[in-house]
Design an enzyme around this catalytic site. Structure first.
Site, short mmCIF file in Angstrom:
data_model
loop_
_atom_site.label_atom_id
_atom_site.label_comp_id
_atom_site.label_asym_id
_atom_site.label_seq_id
_atom_site.Cartn_x
_atom_site.Cartn_y
_atom_site.Cartn_z
N ASP A 7 -10.63 3.01 -3.50
CA ASP A 7 -11.08 1.71 -2.98
C ASP A 7 -12.51 1.38 -3.41
O ASP A 7 -13.39 2.24 -3.39
CB ASP A 7 -11.07 1.74 -1.44
CG ASP A 7 -9.67 1.84 -0.88
OD1 ASP A 7 -8.70 1.90 -1.67
OD2 ASP A 7 -9.55 1.85 0.36
N ASP A 43 0.84 -1.21 0.00
CA ASP A 43 0.00 0.00 0.00
C ASP A 43 0.87 1.26 0.00
O ASP A 43 2.09 1.17 0.17
CB ASP A 43 -0.92 -0.03 1.24
CG ASP A 43 -2.26 0.63 0.98
OD1 ASP A 43 -2.34 1.46 0.06
OD2 ASP A 43 -3.24 0.31 1.70
N LEU A 82 -2.16 4.97 -7.98
CA LEU A 82 -3.26 5.57 -7.21
C LEU A 82 -2.76 6.70 -6.32
O LEU A 82 -3.38 7.77 -6.24
CB LEU A 82 -3.95 4.48 -6.36
CG LEU A 82 -4.92 4.97 -5.28
CD1 LEU A 82 -6.08 5.75 -5.87
CD2 LEU A 82 -5.44 3.79 -4.47
N TYR A 83 -1.63 6.50 -5.65
CA TYR A 83 -1.14 7.50 -4.71
C TYR A 83 -0.41 8.65 -5.40
O TYR A 83 -0.10 9.66 -4.76
CB TYR A 83 -0.25 6.84 -3.64
CG TYR A 83 -1.09 6.08 -2.64
CD1 TYR A 83 -1.63 6.72 -1.53
CD2 TYR A 83 -1.38 4.73 -2.82
CE1 TYR A 83 -2.42 6.04 -0.61
CE2 TYR A 83 -2.17 4.03 -1.91
CZ TYR A 83 -2.69 4.70 -0.82
OH TYR A 83 -3.49 4.02 0.07
C1 GLA Z 1 -6.04 1.40 1.38
C2 GLA Z 1 -6.13 0.40 0.24
C3 GLA Z 1 -7.22 -0.62 0.54
C4 GLA Z 1 -6.90 -1.33 1.85
C5 GLA Z 1 -6.75 -0.30 2.96
C6 GLA Z 1 -6.24 -0.95 4.24
O1 GLA Z 1 -7.19 2.19 1.49
O2 GLA Z 1 -6.40 1.06 -0.97
O3 GLA Z 1 -7.32 -1.56 -0.51
O4 GLA Z 1 -5.74 -2.09 1.70
O5 GLA Z 1 -5.83 0.74 2.61
O6 GLA Z 1 -6.03 -0.03 5.26
#
Ligand code: GLA
Length: 434
Positions: free
Chosen positions: A236, A175, A211-212
């Site tokens: 998400d 992540d 994404l980040y």
């Molecule tokens: C982020 C990720 C999710 C999940 C959460 C867990 O939001 O994008 O898929 O892994 O963290 O905290």
């Protein structure tokens, strides 16, 4: 009259051959692969189960012994994956998400599982998962903390990669929370990829790098593909139709950028399958399954396999739809058209076959008919000069032999999808078809 028809037919055929040549040239030209992460993994999209959407960060085993993130939950899911047809359908990776860790590293700086919730540690769980013929996935974060606040891997990439390899882990979801800078993010994702490779263990590397970076920075997908087996691009997933629509909209709006880069070894990841939960109607579940197949998406279910309806189970285990998702050509599909609240998506498959998904996005009224001319499908080649069409979803039925110049009228339920497979009509397929 007769000669005119023959001439027209032969001209149509010639045009067909030219189109076929152009298409083949294009397919051969942009096969990715040589520049994918060179770990030999994820040659087709990863399939398995991931706890996040359904179980989130439930750490209260006192109050909620059956749904907290614990060794017990994963053992139960592993058992069901092996005994209830999931493994046979292709769902192989049982993946732990956030909140498995103890709040602190051990005295040697290694991550450790929460001792109460995972009394045997990850090693024992991995052994159990492997004994069921499955693989184990784990979760960590490139930054200073995981998104839920557990220890991050920044400064520990090598130690963590080694720890995971020693435990027998087969996939890492990495992540991107709590990074100080974009450089930290990019360097971290690359360094963890190299650290995993150095362990010598085959570990699928699932990233959230693009994404980040967005919306402030433009991801360099060619580079991302060199380091990751799949990568999340978008927010998400939630257990809701709105969330599915947002993901599909983002994907189609960005398809020119993200589709050429997908292929064996590296995939765009639109996030988990939420089929079998609470938020999607039957038709919406069909839409998610069909479109995740078209998008060559990793199929990571997040649901409770201990309590799942026979319908959701049959949909998730549908071997014809899974075959589209896992097609060895590995080309991601795209949205072809949007009109009058319908969307048409298509995906090229092995042996010049095509998958076509037609979605009815109108949320009022009943089923609506959509008429599609077959010349418009598969870049003019989906049904050229003719094809056999099978409807796979919402129910399987043979639609028979069709000529290039014909059209098809299909009824589609509100928020539902009709998924078709178009195949070249040679002698063998004709025999098998009847
Ligand atoms: C982020 C990720 C999710 C999940 C959460 C867990 O939001 O994008 O898929 O892994 O963290 O905290």
């Amino acid at each position: 009259m007769m000669t005119a028809t023959v001439k027209l037919a032969s001209r149509v055929r010639r045009l067909g051959y030219v189109l076929a040549f152009c298409f083949l040239a294009q397919v051969l030209w942009d096969v990715p692969g040589t520049w994918a992460l060179n770990n030999g993994l994820a040659r087709t999209p990863t399939m398995g189960w991931l706890h996040w959407e359904r179980f989130m960060c439930n750490v209260d085993c006192q109050e909620d012994p059956d749904s907290c993130i614990s060794e017990k939950l994963f053992r139960q899911i592993a058992e069901l994956m092996a005994s209830d047809g999931w493994k046979d359908a292709g769902y192989e990776y049982l993946c732990i998400d956030d909140c498995w860790m103890a709040p602190k590293r051990d005295s040697q700086g290694r991550l450790q599982a929460d001792p109460k919730r995972f009394p045997g540690g990850i090693r024992r769980l991995a052994d159990y998962v492997h004994s069921k013929g499955l693989k184990l996935g784990i979760y960590a974060d490139v930054g200073n903390k995981t998104c839920a606040g557990f220890p991050g891997s920044f400064g520990y990439y090598d130690i963590d990669a080694k720890t995971f390899a020693e435990w027998g882990v087969d996939l890492l979801k990495f992540d991107g929370c709590y990074c100080d800078s974009i450089k930290h993010l990019a360097d971290g994702y690359k360094r963890m990829s190299l650290a995993l490779n150095r362990t010598g263990r085959s570990i699928v590397y699932s990233c959230e790098w693009p994404l980040y970076m967005q919306p402030l920075f433009k991801p360099n997908y060619t580079e991302i593909r060199e380091y990751c087996n799949h990568w999340r691009n978008f927010a998400d997933i939630y257990d809701s139709w709105q969330s599915i629509k947002n993901i599909l909209d983002w994907t189609s709006s960005n398809q020119e950028k993200i589709i050429p880069v997908a292929g064996p070894g590296g995939w765009n990841d639109p996030d988990m399958l939420v089929i079998g939960n609470f938020g999607l109607s039957w038709n919406q579940q069909v839409t998610q399954m069909a479109l995740w197949a078209i998008m060559a998406a990793p199929l990571l279910m997040s649901n409770d396999l201990r309590h799942i309806s026979p319908e959701a189970k049959a949909l998730l285990q549908d071997k014809d739809v899974i075959a589209i998702n896992q097609d060895p050509l590995g080309k991601q599909g795209y949205r072809l058209r949007k009109d009058n609240n319908f969307e048409v998506w298509e995906r090229p498959l092995l042996n010049l076959a095509w998958a076509v998904a037609m979605v009815n996005l109108q949320e009022i009224g009943g089923p609506r008919a959509y008429t599609i001319s077959l010349t418009s499908l598969g870049q003019g080649l989906g049904c050229n000069p003719d094809c056999l069409i099978t409807q796979l979803l919402p129910v399987k039925r043979k639609l028979g032999f069709h000529e290039w110049t014909s059209s098809l009228k299909i009824q589609i339920n509100p928020t539902g999808t009709v998924l078709l497979r178009l195949e070249k009509a040679n002698l063998t397929s004709l025999k098998n078809f009847h």
